[in-house]
Enzyme design. Structure first.
Site, PDB file in Angstrom:
ATOM      1  N   CYS A  87       0.833  -1.195   0.000  1.00  0.00           N
ATOM      2  CA  CYS A  87       0.000   0.000   0.000  1.00  0.00           C
ATOM      3  C   CYS A  87       0.877   1.257   0.000  1.00  0.00           C
ATOM      4  O   CYS A  87       1.665   1.442  -0.923  1.00  0.00           O
ATOM      5  CB  CYS A  87      -0.991  -0.026   1.151  1.00  0.00           C
ATOM      6  SG  CYS A  87      -2.365   1.156   0.935  1.00  0.00           S
ATOM      7  N   HIS A 197      -3.717  -4.820  -0.513  1.00  0.00           N
ATOM      8  CA  HIS A 197      -3.352  -5.436   0.761  1.00  0.00           C
ATOM      9  C   HIS A 197      -3.448  -6.957   0.657  1.00  0.00           C
ATOM     10  O   HIS A 197      -4.544  -7.508   0.783  1.00  0.00           O
ATOM     11  CB  HIS A 197      -4.294  -4.954   1.871  1.00  0.00           C
ATOM     12  CG  HIS A 197      -4.090  -3.535   2.281  1.00  0.00           C
ATOM     13  ND1 HIS A 197      -3.209  -3.177   3.276  1.00  0.00           N
ATOM     14  CD2 HIS A 197      -4.646  -2.385   1.829  1.00  0.00           C
ATOM     15  CE1 HIS A 197      -3.232  -1.866   3.431  1.00  0.00           C
ATOM     16  NE2 HIS A 197      -4.090  -1.362   2.554  1.00  0.00           N
ATOM     17  N   GLU A 199      -2.606  -9.064   2.837  1.00  0.00           N
ATOM     18  CA  GLU A 199      -3.011  -9.591   4.139  1.00  0.00           C
ATOM     19  C   GLU A 199      -4.516  -9.498   4.359  1.00  0.00           C
ATOM     20  O   GLU A 199      -5.041 -10.103   5.299  1.00  0.00           O
ATOM     21  CB  GLU A 199      -2.252  -8.864   5.257  1.00  0.00           C
ATOM     22  CG  GLU A 199      -2.751  -7.495   5.620  1.00  0.00           C
ATOM     23  CD  GLU A 199      -2.307  -6.380   4.685  1.00  0.00           C
ATOM     24  OE1 GLU A 199      -2.512  -5.210   5.033  1.00  0.00           O
ATOM     25  OE2 GLU A 199      -1.754  -6.687   3.608  1.00  0.00           O
TER      26      GLU A 199
END
Length: 216
Positions: A87, A197, A199
């Site tokens: 990001c 992202h 994650e």
């Protein structure tokens, strides 16, 4: 072929501007030995360094410099040691960021400017597909219609780095589109990064992190 992630030490660099706990959990699920720290030696000596980032470009750069993260990233890359940005942690790898008409210096690992998204709806928040190049290691094993989670109002719209030495591997640049196409990920030697992202991107993000860890 299944990638081995056993015993790979990954540091999530904690400089005050990232979702470090989410990144830690995702990397651990992908098989890495993970530590959150801003300790200089630990970050320098890890197999992989992950640089997260949320918020404003200028604030992230200020926090990174205060933690000597700019020096760590530069020295790791000079030695061919893997670094991954996520990001705003990707955005600060470029030469500059322009927010509200104010230009701030980035790490300048890649030329280019991070500028406001050119779209009817901003921020770009939610799931989107990407267009990965042939031979991508980062997206290996993922379907072309795999979706990833984005939250951002700024992006790089033009990739300007050229490789003139035939012996050097050209960077692999992945694109996505929100209004206008923008850079969604880069694989450039030891330096990889994603605008989205991983994650927060479910199984697709987990596979992507496993791919990165498997190259360390």
């Amino acid at each position: 072929m299944e990638l081995s992630t056993a015993s790979k030490k990954v540091v999530v660099f904690d400089y005050g501007f990232g979702n470090v706990r989410s990144a830690e959990r995702a990397l651990a699920r992908a098989g890495a030995d993970v530590e959150i720290t801003r300790d200089f030696d630990t970050a320098m000596n890890a197999d992989g360094l992950l640089v997260p980032g949320v918020g404003a470009f200028a604030a992230c750069m200020k926090g990174l410099r205060a933690a000597r993260g700019d020096w760590i990233v530069d020295r790791r890359l000079a030695g061919g040691r893997p670094v991954m940005g996520i990001c705003v942690g990707m955005q600060i790898l470029f030469a500059r960021g322009i927010e509200h008409g104010v230009e701030s210096e980035g790490l300048d690992e890649w030329p280019g400017s991070v500028e406001p998204l050119q779209a009817d709806i901003v921020p770009h928040m939610g799931w989107n597909t990407v267009d990965a190049p042939a031979g991508s290691e980062l997206f290996a094993g993922l379907d072309a219609d795999a979706r990833f989670y984005f939250v951002h109002s700024y992006a790089v719209h033009d990739w300007t780095l050229q490789t003139h030495n035939a012996a050097m591997r050209a960077p692999k640049v992945t694109w996505s589109t929100h209004g206008k196409p923008f850079v969604a990920a880069v694989e450039n030697g030891a330096l990889w990064a994603t605008q989205f992202h991983p994650e927060k991107s479910g199984d697709a993000g987990a596979q992507l992190l496993t791919n990165w860890i498997g190259t360390l």
